[in-house]
Design an enzyme around this catalytic site. Structure first.
Site, PDB file in Angstrom:
ATOM      1  N   ARG A  65      57.904  41.485  26.904  1.00 17.61           N
ATOM      2  CA  ARG A  65      56.605  42.175  26.836  1.00 17.61           C
ATOM      3  C   ARG A  65      56.420  42.897  25.497  1.00 17.61           C
ATOM      4  O   ARG A  65      55.346  42.866  24.898  1.00 17.61           O
ATOM      5  CB  ARG A  65      56.511  43.214  27.968  1.00 17.61           C
ATOM      6  CG  ARG A  65      56.489  42.607  29.347  1.00 17.61           C
ATOM      7  CD  ARG A  65      55.109  42.520  29.919  1.00 17.61           C
ATOM      8  NE  ARG A  65      54.552  43.834  30.118  1.00 17.61           N
ATOM      9  CZ  ARG A  65      53.262  44.130  29.947  1.00 17.61           C
ATOM     10  NH1 ARG A  65      52.419  43.213  29.553  1.00 17.61           N
ATOM     11  NH2 ARG A  65      52.831  45.349  30.161  1.00 17.61           N
ATOM     12  N   ASN A 100      47.681  52.215  29.240  1.00 17.06           N
ATOM     13  CA  ASN A 100      48.278  51.065  28.557  1.00 17.06           C
ATOM     14  C   ASN A 100      49.482  51.466  27.716  1.00 17.06           C
ATOM     15  O   ASN A 100      49.477  52.513  27.086  1.00 17.06           O
ATOM     16  CB  ASN A 100      47.239  50.390  27.654  1.00 17.06           C
ATOM     17  CG  ASN A 100      46.057  49.869  28.458  1.00 17.06           C
ATOM     18  OD1 ASN A 100      46.169  49.727  29.672  1.00 17.06           O
ATOM     19  ND2 ASN A 100      44.949  49.603  27.804  1.00 17.06           N
ATOM     20  N   HIS A 117      51.308  56.487  30.589  1.00 20.37           N
ATOM     21  CA  HIS A 117      52.372  55.616  31.108  1.00 20.37           C
ATOM     22  C   HIS A 117      53.394  55.247  30.039  1.00 20.37           C
ATOM     23  O   HIS A 117      54.128  54.276  30.207  1.00 20.37           O
ATOM     24  CB  HIS A 117      51.767  54.339  31.721  1.00 20.37           C
ATOM     25  CG  HIS A 117      51.021  54.587  33.005  1.00 20.37           C
ATOM     26  ND1 HIS A 117      50.223  53.641  33.610  1.00 20.37           N
ATOM     27  CD2 HIS A 117      50.956  55.690  33.802  1.00 20.37           C
ATOM     28  CE1 HIS A 117      49.699  54.153  34.728  1.00 20.37           C
ATOM     29  NE2 HIS A 117      50.123  55.395  34.859  1.00 20.37           N
ATOM     30  N   SER A 186      41.568  48.800  37.319  1.00 19.53           N
ATOM     31  CA  SER A 186      41.179  48.356  38.660  1.00 19.53           C
ATOM     32  C   SER A 186      41.149  49.486  39.674  1.00 19.53           C
ATOM     33  O   SER A 186      40.676  49.305  40.788  1.00 19.53           O
ATOM     34  CB  SER A 186      42.151  47.272  39.138  1.00 19.53           C
ATOM     35  OG  SER A 186      43.457  47.809  39.226  1.00 19.53           O
TER      36      SER A 186
HETATM   37  N1  APR Z   1      36.866  43.629  29.956  1.00 15.09           N
HETATM   38  C1  APR Z   1      36.760  44.645  30.870  1.00 15.09           C
HETATM   39  N2  APR Z   1      37.495  44.709  31.985  1.00 15.09           N
HETATM   40  C2  APR Z   1      38.364  43.715  32.213  1.00 15.09           C
HETATM   41  C3  APR Z   1      38.534  42.632  31.329  1.00 15.09           C
HETATM   42  C4  APR Z   1      37.743  42.612  30.155  1.00 15.09           C
HETATM   43  N3  APR Z   1      37.815  41.636  29.256  1.00 15.09           N
HETATM   44  N4  APR Z   1      39.479  41.811  31.849  1.00 15.09           N
HETATM   45  C5  APR Z   1      39.881  42.368  33.004  1.00 15.09           C
HETATM   46  N5  APR Z   1      39.204  43.512  33.234  1.00 15.09           N
HETATM   47  C6  APR Z   1      39.329  44.441  34.364  1.00 15.09           C
HETATM   48  C7  APR Z   1      39.704  43.789  35.669  1.00 15.09           C
HETATM   49  O1  APR Z   1      38.547  43.364  36.357  1.00 15.09           O
HETATM   50  C8  APR Z   1      40.435  44.926  36.394  1.00 15.09           C
HETATM   51  O2  APR Z   1      39.508  45.725  37.122  1.00 15.09           O
HETATM   52  O3  APR Z   1      40.398  45.320  34.053  1.00 15.09           O
HETATM   53  C9  APR Z   1      41.023  45.756  35.255  1.00 15.09           C
HETATM   54  C10 APR Z   1      42.524  45.601  35.080  1.00 15.09           C
HETATM   55  O4  APR Z   1      43.167  46.113  36.207  1.00 15.09           O
HETATM   56  P1  APR Z   1      44.759  46.084  36.352  1.00 15.09           P
HETATM   57  O5  APR Z   1      45.291  44.751  35.988  1.00 15.09           O
HETATM   58  O6  APR Z   1      45.083  46.594  37.701  1.00 15.09           O
HETATM   59  O7  APR Z   1      45.247  47.104  35.205  1.00 15.09           O
HETATM   60  P2  APR Z   1      45.287  48.680  35.236  1.00 15.09           P
HETATM   61  O8  APR Z   1      44.219  49.234  36.099  1.00 15.09           O
HETATM   62  O9  APR Z   1      45.391  49.140  33.852  1.00 15.09           O
HETATM   63  O10 APR Z   1      46.680  48.952  35.948  1.00 15.09           O
HETATM   64  C11 APR Z   1      47.136  50.274  36.101  1.00 15.09           C
HETATM   65  O11 APR Z   1      49.207  49.430  36.925  1.00 15.09           O
HETATM   66  O12 APR Z   1      51.236  48.343  37.106  1.00 15.09           O
HETATM   67  C12 APR Z   1      50.429  49.047  36.381  1.00 15.09           C
HETATM   68  O13 APR Z   1      51.495  50.543  34.994  1.00 15.09           O
HETATM   69  C13 APR Z   1      50.586  49.467  34.998  1.00 15.09           C
HETATM   70  O14 APR Z   1      49.205  50.924  33.693  1.00 15.09           O
HETATM   71  C14 APR Z   1      49.193  49.886  34.640  1.00 15.09           C
HETATM   72  C15 APR Z   1      48.628  50.326  35.983  1.00 15.09           C
END
Ligand code: APR
Length: 244
Positions: A65, A100, A117, A186
Site C-alpha cells: 500500500r 486518509n 488515521h 461512506s
Molecule cells: N468522488 C467522490 N466520492 C467517491 C468517489 C469519487 N470519485 N469514488 C468513491 N467515492 C465515495 C464512495 O461512494 C464512498 O461513499 O467515497 C466513499 C468511500 O468510502 P469508503 O471506501 O468506506 O472510505 P472511507 O469512508 O474513507 O473509509 C473510512 O475505513 O477502513 C477504513 O481506515 C479506513 O479511513 C478509512 C475508513
C-alpha cells in the site's frame, strides 16, 4: 448555496475527507465494489491482533500500500487542489480532517490538516512510540532508531480498535464550526462517521455532503451534492468563495 443560509466572511469551515477524494488520483477506496476490503479482510491486516498474530503478512500488505501510494498517487487531483485554494482565499479558518493515510492533501497545498488515521509516510515503534518518516519497506527485522529494539516497528496508521489521533483538536474545531463539509466518505467508520451528529446537535453549522452517492448519514446533512469529487468539490469551493 440555499437562500436560508448565509455564510459570514469570518466563518470557520471544517472539512472531513475520506477515500473517495483520492479515488480519481488512482487510489482504491475501501468499501466500493472493487475496494480494498473486497480483497483482504479487515481482521487480517488492520487490527493490533492481526499484527500480533501475523506481523509478516501485515507488513507485506502495508509495504504494498505504501509503495502504491508513493508511486501511483504522486498527484493530488482537482478536489485536493480546490480545498487548498479555499484555505488560501477564505478569510476565516479552514480545517481539513482526513481519514486518509495518503499525503495528497499536503501535496495539494493544504496546511491546516489533521490526519486522524495516521499516514503511510511514517512508521513508529510499538515499544517506545518513537515515530519517524518512512518511505521503503518495513519488516519484523526493522530496528527502531529510538530504542534499538527489533519487532516493534509498524505503520503509523490507526487500526480498528485503536484510538484515532488528535481527537481533542478535532472536537475543538467541530464545536466552533459554521460550515461542515463531508467529502468522499461512506460514513461507516466511527468516530468520523459521527462528526455530522456532533455538529448537528450543536446546531450552529450548515452541513453539506459531497460524495459520489449518498452516504449512510446522508439524511443528517442540510444538503448534498453528488458526483465525482473532481467535479463537485471545485464547484462547491467556487460557490463558497463567490460569497466573499
Ligand atoms: N468522488 C467522490 N466520492 C467517491 C468517489 C469519487 N470519485 N469514488 C468513491 N467515492 C465515495 C464512495 O461512494 C464512498 O461513499 O467515497 C466513499 C468511500 O468510502 P469508503 O471506501 O468506506 O472510505 P472511507 O469512508 O474513507 O473509509 C473510512 O475505513 O477502513 C477504513 O481506515 C479506513 O479511513 C478509512 C475508513
Amino acid at each position: 448555496m440555499p437562500q436560508s443560509f448565509t455564510l459570514e466572511k469570518n466563518s470557520n469551515i471544517v472539512i472531513l475527507t475520506g477515500a473517495g477524494i483520492s479515488q480519481e488520483s488512482g487510489l482504491e477506496t475501501f468499501r466500493d465494489p472493487d475496494g480494498i476490503w473486497s480483497k483482504v479482510r479487515v481482521e487480517d491486516v488492520a487490527t493490533p491482533e492481526a499484527f500480533k498474530k501475523n506481523p509478516d503478512y501485515v507488513h507485506s500488505f502495508y509495504n504494498m500500500r505504501r509503495a502504491r501510494h508513493l508511486i501511483a498517487a504522486a498527484n493530488p487531483n482537482d478536489a485536493h487542489m480546490a480545498l487548498a485554494r479555499l484555505e488560501t482565499q477564505w478569510p476565516g479558518q479552514v480545517t481539513v480532517i482526513t481519514q486518509n493515510v495518503d499525503s495528497l492533501h499536503e501535496s495539494g497545498g493544504t496546511q491546516n490538516l489533521i490526519h486522524m488515521h495516521g499516514v503511510h509516510s511514517k512508521a513508529r515503534c510499538d515499544h517506545c512510540q518513537h515515530a519517524v518518516p518512512w518511505e521503503g519497506d518495513m519488516s519484523t527485522a526493522t530496528v527502531c532508531e529510538g530504542c534499538g529494539d527489533v519487532g516493534g516497528m509498524r505503520p503509523h496508521v490507526v487500526w480498528f480498535g485503536e484510538t484515532p489521533l488528535e481527537l481533542g483538536r478535532i472536537q475543538a474545531v467541530l464545536v466552533a464550526c459554521d460550515l461542515f463539509v463531508s467529502i468522499g466518505t461512506s460514513g461507516n467508520v466511527y468516530p468520523a462517521a459521527g462528526f455530522i451528529s456532533v455538529v448537528q446537535q450543536i446546531g450552529r453549522a450548515h452541513t453539506v455532503e459531497l460524495n459520489l452517492e449518498p452516504s449512510l448519514g446522508a439524511a443528517l446533512f442540510s444538503e448534498g451534492r453528488y458526483g465525482p469529487a473532481t467535479e463537485v468539490v471545485p464547484s462547491y469551493v467556487d460557490e463558497v468563495l463567490a460569497t466573499l
